[in-house]
Enzyme design. Structure first.
Site, PDB file in Angstrom:
ATOM      1  N   HIS A 163       0.843  -1.195   0.000  1.00  0.00           N
ATOM      2  CA  HIS A 163       0.000   0.000   0.000  1.00  0.00           C
ATOM      3  C   HIS A 163       0.874   1.238   0.000  1.00  0.00           C
ATOM      4  O   HIS A 163       1.945   1.234   0.617  1.00  0.00           O
ATOM      5  CB  HIS A 163      -0.923   0.013   1.231  1.00  0.00           C
TER       6      HIS A 163
ATOM      7  N   ASP B 178      -7.972  -5.267  -0.919  1.00  0.00           N
ATOM      8  CA  ASP B 178      -8.401  -6.138  -2.015  1.00  0.00           C
ATOM      9  C   ASP B 178      -8.193  -7.619  -1.710  1.00  0.00           C
ATOM     10  O   ASP B 178      -8.786  -8.468  -2.373  1.00  0.00           O
ATOM     11  CB  ASP B 178      -7.631  -5.789  -3.293  1.00  0.00           C
TER      12      ASP B 178
HETATM   13  N1  COA Z   1       4.317  -7.693  -4.183  1.00  0.00           N
HETATM   14  C1  COA Z   1       5.666  -7.725  -4.142  1.00  0.00           C
HETATM   15  N2  COA Z   1       6.418  -6.648  -3.828  1.00  0.00           N
HETATM   16  C2  COA Z   1       5.759  -5.500  -3.570  1.00  0.00           C
HETATM   17  C3  COA Z   1       4.364  -5.413  -3.593  1.00  0.00           C
HETATM   18  C4  COA Z   1       3.653  -6.561  -3.924  1.00  0.00           C
HETATM   19  N3  COA Z   1       2.307  -6.549  -3.971  1.00  0.00           N
HETATM   20  N4  COA Z   1       4.006  -4.149  -3.277  1.00  0.00           N
HETATM   21  C5  COA Z   1       5.128  -3.478  -3.069  1.00  0.00           C
HETATM   22  N5  COA Z   1       6.190  -4.283  -3.239  1.00  0.00           N
HETATM   23  C6  COA Z   1       7.596  -3.921  -3.077  1.00  0.00           C
HETATM   24  C7  COA Z   1       8.128  -3.307  -4.352  1.00  0.00           C
HETATM   25  O1  COA Z   1       8.694  -4.271  -5.213  1.00  0.00           O
HETATM   26  C8  COA Z   1       9.168  -2.381  -3.798  1.00  0.00           C
HETATM   27  O2  COA Z   1      10.299  -3.135  -3.431  1.00  0.00           O
HETATM   28  P1  COA Z   1      11.770  -2.613  -3.749  1.00  0.00           P
HETATM   29  O3  COA Z   1      11.893  -1.333  -2.971  1.00  0.00           O
HETATM   30  O4  COA Z   1      12.619  -3.727  -3.264  1.00  0.00           O
HETATM   31  O5  COA Z   1      11.791  -2.402  -5.234  1.00  0.00           O
HETATM   32  C9  COA Z   1       8.562  -1.866  -2.522  1.00  0.00           C
HETATM   33  O6  COA Z   1       7.663  -2.889  -2.097  1.00  0.00           O
HETATM   34  C10 COA Z   1       7.811  -0.556  -2.687  1.00  0.00           C
HETATM   35  O7  COA Z   1       6.912  -0.672  -3.748  1.00  0.00           O
HETATM   36  P2  COA Z   1       6.351   0.546  -4.599  1.00  0.00           P
HETATM   37  O8  COA Z   1       5.837   0.029  -5.906  1.00  0.00           O
HETATM   38  O9  COA Z   1       7.342   1.660  -4.644  1.00  0.00           O
HETATM   39  O10 COA Z   1       5.153   1.028  -3.719  1.00  0.00           O
HETATM   40  P3  COA Z   1       3.991   1.942  -4.205  1.00  0.00           P
HETATM   41  O11 COA Z   1       3.553   2.746  -3.056  1.00  0.00           O
HETATM   42  O12 COA Z   1       4.323   2.672  -5.448  1.00  0.00           O
HETATM   43  O13 COA Z   1       2.893   0.854  -4.639  1.00  0.00           O
HETATM   44  C11 COA Z   1       1.067  -0.537  -4.722  1.00  0.00           C
HETATM   45  C12 COA Z   1       1.770   0.574  -3.945  1.00  0.00           C
HETATM   46  C13 COA Z   1      -0.294  -0.766  -4.103  1.00  0.00           C
HETATM   47  C14 COA Z   1       0.853  -0.094  -6.173  1.00  0.00           C
HETATM   48  C15 COA Z   1       1.903  -1.825  -4.686  1.00  0.00           C
HETATM   49  O14 COA Z   1       2.032  -2.241  -3.363  1.00  0.00           O
HETATM   50  C16 COA Z   1       1.356  -2.927  -5.563  1.00  0.00           C
HETATM   51  O15 COA Z   1       1.647  -2.979  -6.761  1.00  0.00           O
HETATM   52  N6  COA Z   1       0.528  -3.850  -4.965  1.00  0.00           N
HETATM   53  C17 COA Z   1      -0.072  -4.904  -5.744  1.00  0.00           C
HETATM   54  C18 COA Z   1      -1.344  -4.404  -6.385  1.00  0.00           C
HETATM   55  C19 COA Z   1      -2.433  -4.188  -5.377  1.00  0.00           C
HETATM   56  O16 COA Z   1      -2.709  -5.023  -4.547  1.00  0.00           O
HETATM   57  N7  COA Z   1      -3.107  -3.042  -5.507  1.00  0.00           N
HETATM   58  C20 COA Z   1      -4.209  -2.687  -4.655  1.00  0.00           C
HETATM   59  C21 COA Z   1      -3.831  -1.511  -3.820  1.00  0.00           C
HETATM   60  S1  COA Z   1      -5.075  -1.139  -2.622  1.00  0.00           S
END
Ligand code: COA
Length: 381
Positions: A265, A316
């Site tokens: 998140h 979710d």
């Molecule tokens: N699975 C695996 N790794 C994850 C992850 C996931 N669902 N969510 C975050 N990470 C990791 C990233 O790879 C990153 O690791 P790193 O620093 O080693 O590269 C770190 O956590 C930070 O991720 P980041 O993408 O910068 O966070 P964000 O704030 O931009 O993204 C989300 C937030 C929600 C987009 C992201 O957690 C995600 O893609 N989740 C899966 C989709 C999801 O469930 N969405 C619903 C959101 S309510």
């Protein structure tokens, strides 16, 4: 290229940027707190209904019993659709995603709404109730149209969540399903400046109309990094199918740098407070439908991802097994999120209109400057 020395560059993903004011909801990502209009989400989830929650989000205070009864009845009375919109549902190809159909249907509803172009508070109040009522009907009707089933009218004795389940499946929900559906919808109702709500506010800030703002918000919610994750969670759980294989499956995904849907998140650094309620309903509903193994797989995934990455499930994750156990097909999960989040989108649109300034940020230019013009006759590939 000349560079503006005051330009500190864009904040990627606008992380941490305060881009609006709202009293609708407050997220404390450090302590895992969520408030709607000042009230704790745990009190709301345990003691309130969806209609009370919507009233709270829109009016800023709790309704009395009489107010809630009247509000709920007014909304249920608006659940029918213009026949042309039902016809449009019939015309969509069977492979088109329900979120794409919903996006188009909400846009089309705007063409038939007598208040469509009027953004006065009075017209917006009427449209708010109509949209909150019509969106669940679009989803239920689409599901039945695609299965060749007759469409059902809402039952005035039910609220929106129970009516949605009834109109989708054709069977009235059990007490447990009613309570779970109320909880699911109120837990998804608002979440401060998430991507789709921000989209809705940007559109409202141009003084465009409510149907346009909701159409844009639905488009933003559809993506797998936002509301589209819940469908993919269920597909993963069904693909795993055996709790004994969870650890290897998750390890394999992480090794290949795949994201585990339903985890992570932007704001929460601890458990999302909504998880506790959805986990509970997932367990109860899966047990009551002889699908305990699906909840067991979900819990095992939660443990595996926490052990490997220290990442918590988001809203979710357990909303997937909750919906599946109530008989909602996975491709409709995100539309249910949209139906519930309509409450929050509308709360934010109304706030935006009430204290509006066009949302128009700026960007850092990364192209060339002052290139000599080349006439067509002199251009080479
Ligand atoms: N699975 C695996 N790794 C994850 C992850 C996931 N669902 N969510 C975050 N990470 C990791 C990233 O790879 C990153 O690791 P790193 O620093 O080693 O590269 C770190 O956590 C930070 O991720 P980041 O993408 O910068 O966070 P964000 O704030 O931009 O993204 C989300 C937030 C929600 C987009 C992201 O957690 C995600 O893609 N989740 C899966 C989709 C999801 O469930 N969405 C619903 C959101 S309510």
């Amino acid at each position: 290229m000349s560079v503006d020395v005051n330009d500190k560059g864009p904040v990627r993903g606008l992380e941490g940027v305060v881009a609006a004011e709202t009293s609708a909801s407050y997220v404390d990502g450090i302590h895992g707190r969520l408030l709607y209009q000042g009230f704790d989400i745990h009190d709301i989830a345990e003691q309130m209904s969806y209609s009370e929650t919507v009233f709270l989000l829109w009016r800023g205070r709790l309704p009395t019993r009489a107010e809630n009864d009247a509000f709920r009845s007014e909304i249920v009375a608006e659940m029918r659709l213009p026949s042309q919109v039902v016809e449009m549902l019939r015309l969509t190809p069977p492979h088109s995603h329900p979120m794409s159909v919903l996006r188009g249907a909400v846009s089309m509803l705007g063409n038939f709404d007598p208040d469509a172009e009027d953004i006065s508070p009075e017209a917006n109040w009427r449209k708010s109730k109509r949209l909150l009522a019509q969106i669940p009907t679009i989803i239920a009707d689409l599901h039945r149209v695609r299965r060749g089933l007759p469409l059902l009218s809402p039952d005035p004795n039910f609220g929106i969540p129970a009516n949605f389940l009834y109109m989708l499946r054709g069977t009235p929900p059990s007490d447990l399903e009613s309570r779970a559906m109320e909880a699911l919808m109120l837990l998804l109702a608002d979440h401060e400046l998430n991507a789709s709500t921000f989209t809705a506010r940007v559109i409202a800030s141009t003084l465009s109309d409510m149907h346009s703002a909701l159409t844009g918000a639905i488009g933003a919610l559809k993506g797998p990094l936002h509301g589209g994750a819940n469908q993919r969670v269920m597909e993963m759980i069904l693909d795993i199918n055996d709790v004994a294989t969870v650890d290897a499956y998750i390890a394999g995904m992480l090794e290949t740098k795949k994201r585990i849907m339903g985890f992570g998140h932007r704001v929460y650094r601890t458990e999302d407070p909504r998880t506790r309620h959805l986990r509970k309903y997932s367990e109860l509903l899966c047990a009551s439908t002889n699908q305990q193994h699906l909840h067991d797989i979900a819990e095992r995934i939660e443990k595996a991802v926490m052990d490997a990455k220290g990442i918590y499930p988001n809203v979710d994750f357990y909303s997937a097994t909750v919906q599946h156990a109530m008989g909602i097909p996975p491709e409709y999960f995100t539309t249910v999120f949209a139906a519930a989040r309509t409450a929050g989108w509308i709360a934010h649109i109304i706030e935006q209109y009430a204290d509006n300034r066009l949302i128009r940020p700026t960007s850092r230019y990364t192209g060339e400057m002052g290139l000599p013009f080349i006439p067509m006759s002199d251009r080479v590939a």
